[in-house]
Design a protein around this motif. Structure first.
Motif, short mmCIF file in Angstrom:
data_model
loop_
_atom_site.label_atom_id
_atom_site.label_comp_id
_atom_site.label_asym_id
_atom_site.label_seq_id
_atom_site.Cartn_x
_atom_site.Cartn_y
_atom_site.Cartn_z
N SER B 141 72.50 33.92 34.44
CA SER B 141 73.80 33.33 34.10
C SER B 141 74.76 33.37 35.29
N ASP B 142 74.19 33.60 36.48
CA ASP B 142 74.98 33.58 37.72
C ASP B 142 76.05 34.67 37.74
N ARG B 143 75.78 35.79 37.08
CA ARG B 143 76.70 36.93 37.08
C ARG B 143 76.01 38.14 37.72
N GLY B 144 75.18 37.85 38.73
CA GLY B 144 74.40 38.92 39.35
C GLY B 144 75.26 39.99 40.00
N ALA B 145 76.51 39.65 40.34
CA ALA B 145 77.38 40.66 40.95
C ALA B 145 77.60 41.83 40.01
N ALA B 146 77.51 41.56 38.69
CA ALA B 146 77.67 42.65 37.72
C ALA B 146 76.55 43.68 37.91
N ASN B 147 75.36 43.23 38.29
CA ASN B 147 74.25 44.16 38.54
C ASN B 147 74.53 45.02 39.78
N ASP B 148 75.13 44.39 40.79
CA ASP B 148 75.49 45.16 41.99
C ASP B 148 76.50 46.24 41.65
N ASP B 149 77.46 45.88 40.77
CA ASP B 149 78.45 46.87 40.33
C ASP B 149 77.77 48.02 39.59
N LEU B 150 76.79 47.65 38.75
CA LEU B 150 76.06 48.69 38.01
C LEU B 150 75.33 49.62 38.97
N ASP B 151 74.67 49.03 39.96
CA ASP B 151 73.90 49.85 40.91
C ASP B 151 74.81 50.82 41.67
N ALA B 152 76.07 50.42 41.81
CA ALA B 152 77.01 51.29 42.54
C ALA B 152 77.69 52.31 41.63
N SER B 153 77.41 52.20 40.32
CA SER B 153 78.10 53.09 39.37
C SER B 153 77.32 54.38 39.16
N PRO B 154 77.95 55.55 39.40
CA PRO B 154 77.25 56.83 39.18
C PRO B 154 76.84 57.01 37.73
N TYR B 156 75.93 54.73 35.57
CA TYR B 156 74.70 53.94 35.32
C TYR B 156 73.50 54.62 35.96
N GLN B 157 73.67 55.08 37.18
CA GLN B 157 72.54 55.72 37.89
C GLN B 157 72.06 56.95 37.14
N ASN B 158 73.04 57.76 36.65
CA ASN B 158 72.65 58.98 35.94
C ASN B 158 71.95 58.65 34.62
N THR B 159 72.43 57.60 33.94
CA THR B 159 71.80 57.21 32.68
C THR B 159 70.35 56.79 32.93
N MET B 160 70.16 55.96 33.96
CA MET B 160 68.81 55.49 34.25
C MET B 160 67.90 56.65 34.70
N LEU B 161 68.50 57.58 35.43
CA LEU B 161 67.73 58.74 35.89
C LEU B 161 67.26 59.56 34.68
N ALA B 162 68.17 59.74 33.71
CA ALA B 162 67.82 60.52 32.51
C ALA B 162 66.70 59.82 31.75
N LEU B 163 66.80 58.49 31.61
CA LEU B 163 65.75 57.75 30.90
C LEU B 163 64.42 57.84 31.65
N ASP B 164 64.49 57.79 32.97
CA ASP B 164 63.28 57.91 33.79
C ASP B 164 62.62 59.26 33.60
N VAL B 165 63.45 60.30 33.54
CA VAL B 165 62.90 61.65 33.39
C VAL B 165 62.17 61.78 32.06
N VAL B 166 62.78 61.24 30.98
CA VAL B 166 62.13 61.29 29.67
C VAL B 166 60.82 60.50 29.72
N GLY B 167 60.87 59.32 30.34
CA GLY B 167 59.66 58.50 30.45
C GLY B 167 58.58 59.19 31.26
#
Lengths: 126, 262
Positions: B141-154, B156-167
């Motif tokens: 939808s041409d809103r890829g900048a929102a993904n860059d913002d997510l990648d820069a968000s601590p 978001y990173q911590n949430t993904m890290l926690a999900l990775d650890v469980v996985g």
């Protein structure tokens, strides 16, 4: 050991319904949010929607819990697409929305299938 | 009429150039350019009246710095790759959960633990699959900048890290379970490939495998074959989960030990 094991078609139906119910609602929320608010949905809202839909779908894998009303998923996705369309969509987004609608239809068909009924019947506690 | 102003430095240079010519020294200097005229210096009492300079070939306008940021390169291919890994791994983990939860009732023990670990990995994977779907939608939808913002968000990173650890914990459980099962088959002298392919096993072999798995009696060859295929699925799911983590998640930041007593 084999008596309670599901057949591949039954496991496939349960898998399709689980994945559809768990993943499609948060994505539909993202589509509707962009259509109504004009900005991408906040990730916290997506995560909350995912947690709720996964929580309500997980018991299905264990042969417990209820299957959502079969028309709910296609209805959610259709409403999200209708909210988004007036803003205008590019070709890539149109393909994505079409795939979303197809997946929702597939999950709804799996929810009504005889295989899923058989799977739930086998796993019912006696 | 409005026209571009001449800089102080240029103004001084023009006046000096006029004064370098003895006949023109002290004259008033008027500079005409860009459709307008401007007096650079008034007439001095001792010089000629006035010199008018015309700009014949105006300099090209200097490039004006713009505030437009460079166009963002689409990461759709990468996001689709991650979507495939996350959702594929979730599907395999979910299949494992379906079979393990069915097997757990009669056998208990190992299958029950595997069902719980596989269920946790399925939950984490499904959340990551939904997040990947959201990211792919942002790209299309041409809103890829929102993904860059997510990648820069601590957060978001911590949430993904926690999900990775469980996985990864689920992947570790699946790997250990498969390792234990393979070890039991080897001790009984059965071929892993043969059992997966549905090969019939002798009674002593089946008895030894059943005992090794903590069961009672003697499992059938069909049952053991089904179990071997479940383990294979679980290991494939664990492989996808580890690949997803290695390419975009926690394996970059964590060291995962999978230890098993042989």
């Amino acid at each position: 050991m084999t008596a309670a094991l599901p057949r591949p078609a039954e496991a496939g139906a349960a898998l399709a319904v689980f994945l559809g119910q768990a993943v499609l609602p948060p994505v539909a929320l993202a589509v509707a949010w962009l259509g109504l608010a004009g900005v991408p949905a906040p990730f916290a809202a997506i995560l909350a929607a995912a947690a709720a839909s996964i929580g309500l779908s997980l018991p299905l894998l264990f042969g417990r819990g209820f299957v959502w009303f079969w028309g709910l998923l296609p209805g959610l996705v259709a409403a999200a697409i209708l909210a988004r369309l007036p803003s205008g969509v590019a070709a890539a987004e149109a393909i994505f929305l079409a795939a979303l609608a197809l997946l929702a239809t597939g999950a709804a068909l799996a929810a009504r299938s005889a295989s899923l009924k058989s799977y739930l019947e086998k796993r019912r506690p006696r | 009429m409005r026209h571009a102003a001449i800089s102080t430095h240029d103004r001084a240079q023009l006046v000096q150039a006029v004064d370098r010519h003895p006949a023109l020294r002290g004259a008033a200097v008027v500079f005409c350019h860009a459709g307008g005229c401007e007096q650079l210096r008034g007439p001095l009492p001792y010089g000629p009246k006035r010199i008018v300079l015309f700009e014949v070939n105006p300099a090209p306008p200097s490039p004006v710095p713009t505030a437009v940021p460079p166009a963002r390169k689409s990461k759709l291919g990468w996001e689709l790759f991650q979507l495939g890994l996350n959702c594929g791994g979730t599907a395999l983990a979910a299949v494992g959960t379906i079979f393990f939860s069915a097997a757990a009732a009669p056998t208990g023990g190992v299958a029950g633990i595997a069902a719980v670990a596989s269920g946790a990995a399925t939950v984490a994977g499904a959340a990551q699959c939904a997040a990947s779907g959201y990211r792919v939608y942002n790209e299309v939808s041409d809103r890829g900048a929102a993904n860059d913002d997510l990648d820069a968000s601590p957060a978001y990173q911590n949430t993904m890290l926690a999900l990775d650890v469980v996985g990864l914990a689920g992947a570790g459980a699946a790997t250990r379970g498969a390792s234990r099962f393979a070890g039991t088959l080897a001790k009984a002298g059965a071929s892993r490939g043969g059992v997966i392919a549905g090969q019939a096993l002798s009674r002593p072999m089946r008895k030894a495998i059943t005992t090794g798995l903590g069961g009672a009696g003697r499992y059938t060859s069909i049952a053991l074959s089904a179990r071997a295929r479940q383990e294979l699925l679980a290991v494939l799911g664990a492989g996808l989960s580890l690949t997803g983590s290695a390419t975009g998640g926690a394996t970059n930041e964590l060291i995962v030990y999978v230890a098993e007593a042989v």
